[in-house]
Design a protein around this motif. Structure first.
Motif, PDB file in Angstrom:
ATOM      1  N   LYS A   1       7.324   2.844   9.315  1.00  0.00           N
ATOM      2  CA  LYS A   1       7.487   4.283   9.515  1.00  0.00           C
ATOM      3  C   LYS A   1       8.360   4.472  10.750  1.00  0.00           C
TER       4      LYS A   1
ATOM      5  N   GLY B   1       0.072  13.679   6.018  1.00  0.00           N
ATOM      6  CA  GLY B   1      -1.045  12.809   6.385  1.00  0.00           C
ATOM      7  C   GLY B   1      -1.801  13.333   7.584  1.00  0.00           C
TER       8      GLY B   1
ATOM      9  N   SER C   1      -1.916  13.822  -2.054  1.00  0.00           N
ATOM     10  CA  SER C   1      -2.870  14.923  -2.233  1.00  0.00           C
ATOM     11  C   SER C   1      -2.236  16.140  -2.913  1.00  0.00           C
TER      12      SER C   1
ATOM     13  N   ASN D   1       3.312  11.058  11.657  1.00  0.00           N
ATOM     14  CA  ASN D   1       2.918  12.155  10.763  1.00  0.00           C
ATOM     15  C   ASN D   1       3.114  13.509  11.447  1.00  0.00           C
TER      16      ASN D   1
ATOM     17  N   GLU E   1      16.269  13.948  -4.288  1.00  0.00           N
ATOM     18  CA  GLU E   1      15.286  14.916  -3.763  1.00  0.00           C
ATOM     19  C   GLU E   1      15.997  16.126  -3.164  1.00  0.00           C
TER      20      GLU E   1
ATOM     21  N   SER F   1      -4.853   8.834  12.391  1.00  0.00           N
ATOM     22  CA  SER F   1      -4.094   8.060  11.420  1.00  0.00           C
ATOM     23  C   SER F   1      -4.211   6.570  11.739  1.00  0.00           C
ATOM     24  N   PRO F   2      -5.072   5.857  11.016  1.00  0.00           N
ATOM     25  CA  PRO F   2      -5.328   4.455  11.359  1.00  0.00           C
ATOM     26  C   PRO F   2      -4.103   3.546  11.200  1.00  0.00           C
ATOM     27  N   ASN F   3      -3.184   3.901  10.292  1.00  0.00           N
ATOM     28  CA  ASN F   3      -2.081   2.977  10.001  1.00  0.00           C
ATOM     29  C   ASN F   3      -0.823   3.215  10.826  1.00  0.00           C
TER      30      ASN F   3
ATOM     31  N   LYS G   1      -4.443   5.412  -4.160  1.00  0.00           N
ATOM     32  CA  LYS G   1      -4.194   6.797  -3.766  1.00  0.00           C
ATOM     33  C   LYS G   1      -2.821   7.251  -4.275  1.00  0.00           C
ATOM     34  N   TYR G   2      -2.667   8.548  -4.367  1.00  0.00           N
ATOM     35  CA  TYR G   2      -1.344   9.164  -4.542  1.00  0.00           C
ATOM     36  C   TYR G   2      -1.401  10.459  -3.761  1.00  0.00           C
TER      37      TYR G   2
ATOM     38  N   GLU H   1      11.975  12.069 -11.221  1.00  0.00           N
ATOM     39  CA  GLU H   1      10.723  11.613 -10.606  1.00  0.00           C
ATOM     40  C   GLU H   1      10.204  10.365 -11.316  1.00  0.00           C
TER      41      GLU H   1
ATOM     42  N   GLN I   1       1.632   3.539  -3.392  1.00  0.00           N
ATOM     43  CA  GLN I   1       1.140   4.920  -3.347  1.00  0.00           C
ATOM     44  C   GLN I   1       2.279   5.907  -3.555  1.00  0.00           C
TER      45      GLN I   1
ATOM     46  N   MET J   1      -0.165  19.261   4.605  1.00  0.00           N
ATOM     47  CA  MET J   1      -1.084  18.108   4.523  1.00  0.00           C
ATOM     48  C   MET J   1      -0.407  16.867   3.956  1.00  0.00           C
ATOM     49  N   MET J   2       0.731  17.042   3.270  1.00  0.00           N
ATOM     50  CA  MET J   2       1.424  15.886   2.697  1.00  0.00           C
ATOM     51  C   MET J   2       1.769  14.837   3.750  1.00  0.00           C
TER      52      MET J   2
ATOM     53  N   ASN K   1      10.067  13.458   5.114  1.00  0.00           N
ATOM     54  CA  ASN K   1       9.337  12.201   5.290  1.00  0.00           C
ATOM     55  C   ASN K   1      10.184  10.996   4.869  1.00  0.00           C
TER      56      ASN K   1
ATOM     57  N   ARG L   1       0.843  -1.202   0.000  1.00  0.00           N
ATOM     58  CA  ARG L   1       0.000   0.000   0.000  1.00  0.00           C
ATOM     59  C   ARG L   1       0.877   1.251   0.000  1.00  0.00           C
TER      60      ARG L   1
HETATM   61  N1  FAQ Z   1      -2.278  12.189   0.259  1.00  0.00           N
HETATM   62  O1  FAQ Z   1      -3.002   6.135   8.400  1.00  0.00           O
HETATM   63  P1  FAQ Z   1      -2.337   7.175   7.572  1.00  0.00           P
HETATM   64  C1  FAQ Z   1       6.919  12.703  -3.803  1.00  0.00           C
HETATM   65  C2  FAQ Z   1      -3.974   8.410   3.261  1.00  0.00           C
HETATM   66  S1  FAQ Z   1       6.511  12.880  -2.157  1.00  0.00           S
HETATM   67  C3  FAQ Z   1      -3.089  11.164  -0.042  1.00  0.00           C
HETATM   68  O2  FAQ Z   1      -1.555   8.215   8.259  1.00  0.00           O
HETATM   69  P2  FAQ Z   1       0.077   6.058   6.409  1.00  0.00           P
HETATM   70  C4  FAQ Z   1       8.189  13.355  -4.323  1.00  0.00           C
HETATM   71  C5  FAQ Z   1      -3.234   7.140   3.608  1.00  0.00           C
HETATM   72  O3  FAQ Z   1      -2.680   6.540   2.464  1.00  0.00           O
HETATM   73  C6  FAQ Z   1       4.859  12.271  -1.870  1.00  0.00           C
HETATM   74  N2  FAQ Z   1      -3.437  10.210   0.849  1.00  0.00           N
HETATM   75  O4  FAQ Z   1      -1.477   6.447   6.416  1.00  0.00           O
HETATM   76  C7  FAQ Z   1       7.921  14.410  -5.327  1.00  0.00           C
HETATM   77  C8  FAQ Z   1      -4.322   6.321   4.254  1.00  0.00           C
HETATM   78  O5  FAQ Z   1      -5.187   5.759   3.279  1.00  0.00           O
HETATM   79  P3  FAQ Z   1      -5.130   4.170   2.904  1.00  0.00           P
HETATM   80  C9  FAQ Z   1       4.761  10.787  -1.686  1.00  0.00           C
HETATM   81  C10 FAQ Z   1      -2.909  10.310   2.087  1.00  0.00           C
HETATM   82  O6  FAQ Z   1       0.336   5.311   5.142  1.00  0.00           O
HETATM   83  C11 FAQ Z   1       8.109  15.720  -4.976  1.00  0.00           C
HETATM   84  C12 FAQ Z   1      -5.142   7.387   4.977  1.00  0.00           C
HETATM   85  O7  FAQ Z   1      -4.858   8.617   4.331  1.00  0.00           O
HETATM   86  N3  FAQ Z   1       5.471  10.338  -0.542  1.00  0.00           N
HETATM   87  O8  FAQ Z   1       6.173  12.077  -4.462  1.00  0.00           O
HETATM   88  C13 FAQ Z   1      -2.044  11.341   2.462  1.00  0.00           C
HETATM   89  O9  FAQ Z   1       0.489   5.435   7.687  1.00  0.00           O
HETATM   90  C14 FAQ Z   1       7.884  16.757  -5.886  1.00  0.00           C
HETATM   91  C15 FAQ Z   1      -4.797   7.463   6.459  1.00  0.00           C
HETATM   92  O10 FAQ Z   1      -3.439   7.912   6.661  1.00  0.00           O
HETATM   93  C16 FAQ Z   1       5.169   9.159   0.091  1.00  0.00           C
HETATM   94  O11 FAQ Z   1       4.241   8.476  -0.310  1.00  0.00           O
HETATM   95  C17 FAQ Z   1      -1.729  12.307   1.483  1.00  0.00           C
HETATM   96  N4  FAQ Z   1      -0.916  13.370   1.744  1.00  0.00           N
HETATM   97  O12 FAQ Z   1       0.828   7.484   6.327  1.00  0.00           O
HETATM   98  C18 FAQ Z   1       7.502  14.115  -6.629  1.00  0.00           C
HETATM   99  C19 FAQ Z   1       6.037   8.747   1.234  1.00  0.00           C
HETATM  100  N5  FAQ Z   1      -1.693  11.157   3.755  1.00  0.00           N
HETATM  101  O13 FAQ Z   1      -3.765   3.915   2.303  1.00  0.00           O
HETATM  102  C20 FAQ Z   1       7.254  15.145  -7.535  1.00  0.00           C
HETATM  103  C21 FAQ Z   1       5.704   7.378   1.767  1.00  0.00           C
HETATM  104  C22 FAQ Z   1      -2.338  10.057   4.176  1.00  0.00           C
HETATM  105  O14 FAQ Z   1      -5.302   3.412   4.202  1.00  0.00           O
HETATM  106  C23 FAQ Z   1       7.452  16.477  -7.147  1.00  0.00           C
HETATM  107  N6  FAQ Z   1       4.440   7.324   2.427  1.00  0.00           N
HETATM  108  N7  FAQ Z   1      -3.084   9.543   3.171  1.00  0.00           N
HETATM  109  O15 FAQ Z   1      -6.222   3.987   1.919  1.00  0.00           O
HETATM  110  C24 FAQ Z   1       4.267   7.608   3.766  1.00  0.00           C
HETATM  111  O16 FAQ Z   1       5.188   7.969   4.454  1.00  0.00           O
HETATM  112  C25 FAQ Z   1       2.904   7.399   4.363  1.00  0.00           C
HETATM  113  O17 FAQ Z   1       2.171   6.558   3.509  1.00  0.00           O
HETATM  114  C26 FAQ Z   1       2.113   8.709   4.664  1.00  0.00           C
HETATM  115  C27 FAQ Z   1       0.712   8.328   5.207  1.00  0.00           C
HETATM  116  C28 FAQ Z   1       2.834   9.528   5.693  1.00  0.00           C
HETATM  117  C29 FAQ Z   1       1.922   9.518   3.377  1.00  0.00           C
END
Ligand code: FAQ
Length: 312
Positions: free
Chosen positions: A217, A199, A108, A221, A157, A205-207, A105-106, A74, A39, A196-197, A134, A35
């Protein structure tokens, strides 16, 4: 036996071992990683679109070359991350299908528009800045293939963040009043979405709890969001721009900046598919996939021909 395997797994996590692709792991651990990593990959790929919008309109050859390199990075990050997710037994076709059908999801943040050239600098500064905050702790994620992918990604990055900040410094130091106003306007629009990025708040935050326990992690958040605010406020001062938050102020007791309330309704609206550009972003991705069908077919057909030739 299942219990024993689970205990051994938990002991390895406890000891700080990396878990590798072929190791036994609980189904929930595997699912959580698929997941998060998928994402993350989708975010990189969709994240190419807001900036791609400005490649043909970059103000100089130098800025264009930098932006091209960044957007290509990217794309590379996305492919790297899809590969990391594939080691967990999901196929790229499955992941792309989930993205293209709107199930996946991707981030926000990529559902906001890039209205002026200043947005490109601000994305580098704030969006890549938040991404690094992050992602650096994810270099120590308990899942080896993801942790190792994060190392190179974080290096790139940090170049992205610096090119953005440098471009804003140039506009603020050498620019006209109108150009400075563009920077301020872009900061006003991107500041809150950047926060908001990270989360939802920890309590919503359920996860987080399970992901923290498993070392998927490393910081919550809210911890990461606070670190980002603390690091960014002095950078804003150096730039000479203001941040759009009347409640933002240093709290000597906490040794952190206090900041105002995030509009969580907006956050969930965007995550739920109803942000300013969600429809456009998804349509663009699906069109790119459909338009590329002939390339995939040609490559497959070529590979088949080569395989037959090799046998003959
Ligand atoms: N947008 O329980 P949590 C980049 C969802 S950087 C959309 O807290 P988790 C570089 C979450 O998936 C951006 N959805 O979840 C770049 C969950 O839904 P689910 C990408 C969000 O996973 C820069 C629900 O809300 N970076 O791309 C968001 O423990 C410039 C509940 O949330 C990463 O993905 C949000 N902002 O924590 C490119 C880093 N926040 O899945 C181009 C890795 C939360 O149950 C230009 N990911 N949700 O349906 C993470 O660190 C974590 O997954 C979090 C969320 C911190 C994003």
């Amino acid at each position: 036996e299942e219990q024993q395997r689970n205990d051994a797994f938990e002991a390895r996590i406890e000891a700080g071992d990396f878990i590798e692709a072929k190791d036994w792991m609980p189904e929930h651990y595997r699912k959580t990683l698929v997941r998060q990593i998928s994402q993350h990959a989708h975010s990189e790929i969709v994240g190419m679109l807001p900036e791609g919008n400005w490649i043909t309109r970059a103000p100089s050859l130098k800025r264009k070359a930098i932006l091209l390199a960044k957007v290509q990075d990217e794309g590379g990050h996305g492919l790297y991350l899809y590969s990391a997710a594939e080691t967990l037994g999901t196929s790229r076709d499955q992941m792309l299908d989930a993205l293209h059908s709107g199930r996946a999801k991707y981030s926000s943040i990529f559902n906001y528009p890039t209205l002026t050239w200043a947005d490109i600098g601000v994305i580098g500064w704030l969006v890549d800045g938040a991404a690094i905050m992050n992602q650096v702790p994810l270099c120590r994620c308990s899942y080896g293939p993801y942790a190792r992918a994060m190392i190179r990604i974080c290096r790139e990055e940090s170049f992205h963040q610096r090119q953005g900040y440098e471009s804003l410094l140039t506009m603020m130091r050498d620019g006209t009043e109108a150009q400075k106003a563009l920077v301020q306007d872009a900061v006003n629009r991107w500041w809150w979405p950047s926060l908001m990025m990270f989360g939802p708040a920890d309590k919503d935050s359920p996860n987080s709890e399970q992901s923290m326990r498993w070392g998927i992690k490393r910081l919550t958040n809210d911890e990461l969001r606070q670190k980002f605010v603390d690091a960014t406020v002095p950078q804003a001062e150096l730039l000479g721009i203001s941040l759009p938050d009347a409640d933002l102020k240093w709290n000597a007791e906490r040794d952190h900046y206090d900041f105002g309330a995030i509009d969580w309704n907006e956050f969930w609206r965007v995550v739920g598919g109803n942000g300013p550009c969600n429809t456009e972003r998804l349509q663009t991705r699906v069109k790119a996939w459909d338009d590329g069908a002939w390339v995939r077919e040609a490559a497959l057909s070529h590979a088949r021909k080569r395989a037959t030739e090799a046998k003959a």
